[in-house]
Design a protein around this motif. Structure first.
Motif, mmCIF file in Angstrom:
data_model
loop_
_atom_site.group_PDB
_atom_site.id
_atom_site.type_symbol
_atom_site.label_atom_id
_atom_site.label_comp_id
_atom_site.label_asym_id
_atom_site.label_seq_id
_atom_site.Cartn_x
_atom_site.Cartn_y
_atom_site.Cartn_z
ATOM 1 N N PRO A 109 -6.785 6.106 -22.366
ATOM 2 C CA PRO A 109 -7.509 6.099 -21.086
ATOM 3 C C PRO A 109 -9.028 5.943 -21.258
ATOM 4 C CG PRO A 109 -5.869 7.839 -21.094
ATOM 5 C CD PRO A 109 -5.931 7.300 -22.496
ATOM 6 N N THR A 110 -9.574 6.504 -22.341
ATOM 7 C CA THR A 110 -11.010 6.347 -22.604
ATOM 8 C C THR A 110 -11.329 4.893 -22.929
ATOM 9 O OG1 THR A 110 -11.136 8.613 -23.435
ATOM 10 C CG2 THR A 110 -12.964 7.161 -24.001
ATOM 11 N N ARG B 49 -9.842 2.328 -21.793
ATOM 12 C CA ARG B 49 -9.755 1.547 -20.547
ATOM 13 C C ARG B 49 -10.922 1.819 -19.596
ATOM 14 N NH1 ARG B 49 -3.639 3.319 -20.120
ATOM 15 N NH2 ARG B 49 -2.588 1.642 -21.243
ATOM 16 N N SER B 50 -11.667 2.870 -19.867
ATOM 17 C CA SER B 50 -12.778 3.239 -18.987
ATOM 18 C C SER B 50 -14.047 2.488 -19.386
ATOM 19 C CB SER B 50 -13.027 4.749 -19.035
ATOM 20 O OG SER B 50 -13.588 5.102 -20.285
ATOM 21 N N ALA B 51 -15.084 2.645 -18.584
ATOM 22 C CA ALA B 51 -16.354 1.961 -18.857
ATOM 23 C C ALA B 51 -17.056 2.554 -20.076
ATOM 24 C CB ALA B 51 -17.259 2.035 -17.636
ATOM 25 N N ASP B 52 -16.950 3.870 -20.237
ATOM 26 C CA ASP B 52 -17.627 4.558 -21.342
ATOM 27 C C ASP B 52 -16.636 4.791 -22.474
ATOM 28 O OD1 ASP B 52 -19.133 6.075 -23.050
ATOM 29 O OD2 ASP B 52 -19.213 7.847 -21.773
ATOM 30 N N ARG B 53 -16.832 4.107 -23.584
ATOM 31 C CA ARG B 53 -15.877 4.187 -24.691
ATOM 32 C C ARG B 53 -16.326 5.135 -25.793
ATOM 33 N NH1 ARG B 53 -14.010 -2.204 -24.708
ATOM 34 N NH2 ARG B 53 -12.665 -2.006 -22.878
ATOM 35 N N ASP C 119 -13.868 15.463 -26.714
ATOM 36 C CA ASP C 119 -12.686 14.863 -26.088
ATOM 37 C C ASP C 119 -11.407 15.436 -26.700
ATOM 38 O OD1 ASP C 119 -13.936 12.693 -24.341
ATOM 39 O OD2 ASP C 119 -14.801 12.250 -26.303
#
Length: 200
Positions: free
Chosen positions: A101-102, A104-108, A114
């Motif tokens: 999910p990370t 796929r998000s904007a902030d990798r 985490d």
């Protein structure tokens, strides 16, 4: 399934895993390979690490790892990371529920906080986590992140694609584990270019 911390016996252990595979290819059944093939001084260390390496290999199809000694280092570690995801439900859940999910998000960006948050969230459904001591939790977080780094999926605190040639990925598709391509951050077009030649 109850989470185990057995994977903290060692991260991906590519050179040691290759030694086990070499012994296997010489005709010794996995379970019968002597732990002394590993370059570890203590007998206890040999036994612990060889037991986990064998367990990881047993949980994946032989066709995925049989060429491990010949693989370039980046491919070797990806194969072993896959074996670990197949072996340890904690690692699989961590990757699919926190890492992917990370990606796929904007902030990798991804790090220890985490991993800590993931363990805290999982504790409700996995009461065994509450039974782990502080040092065990820390070790679990460290090894999970180290495995990601060794697999080439985490660099300098950022998730990144491993970037291997298409023929390499086909081994996972052939055994029906297309999910690993997505887990390794291949996008839909990249996954299709791997799977389409196998369908023809």
């Amino acid at each position: 399934m109850e989470y185990t911390t057995a994977f903290t016996a060692g991260p991906l252990m590519p050179k040691r895993s290759a030694r086990i595979v070499e012994a296997y290819r010489r005709g010794t059944p996995l379970r019968e390979i002597d732990p002394s093939v590993l370059d570890i001084n203590s007998r206890g260390g040999q036994q612990r690490k060889s037991a986990e390496i064998k367990r990881r290999l047993e949980n994946a199809d032989e066709s995925v790892w049989e060429d491990l000694p010949e693989l370039p280092a980046p491919e070797r570690t990806l194969v072993l990371y896959y074996c670990c995801l197949k072996t340890y439900s904690l690692l699989f859940d961590f990757h699919m529920e926190a890492v992917l999910p990370t990606w796929r998000s904007a902030d990798r960006s991804f790090g220890s906080h985490d991993a800590r948050r993931f363990l805290e969230q999982q504790a409700e459904g996995h009461p065994e986590i509450d039974g782990w001591g502080k040092s065990t939790r820390k070790k679990v977080r460290q090894v999970m992140l180290q495995m990601l780094r060794e697999a080439g999926l985490l660099r300098q605190g950022e998730l990144c694609q491993a970037g291997r040639p298409e023929p390499f990925w086909a081994r996972f598709v052939r055994v029906g584990d297309l999910w690993f391509l997505e887990a390794a951050f291949l996008n839909e077009a990249q996954r299709q270019s791997v799977t389409e030649p196998l369908r023809s």
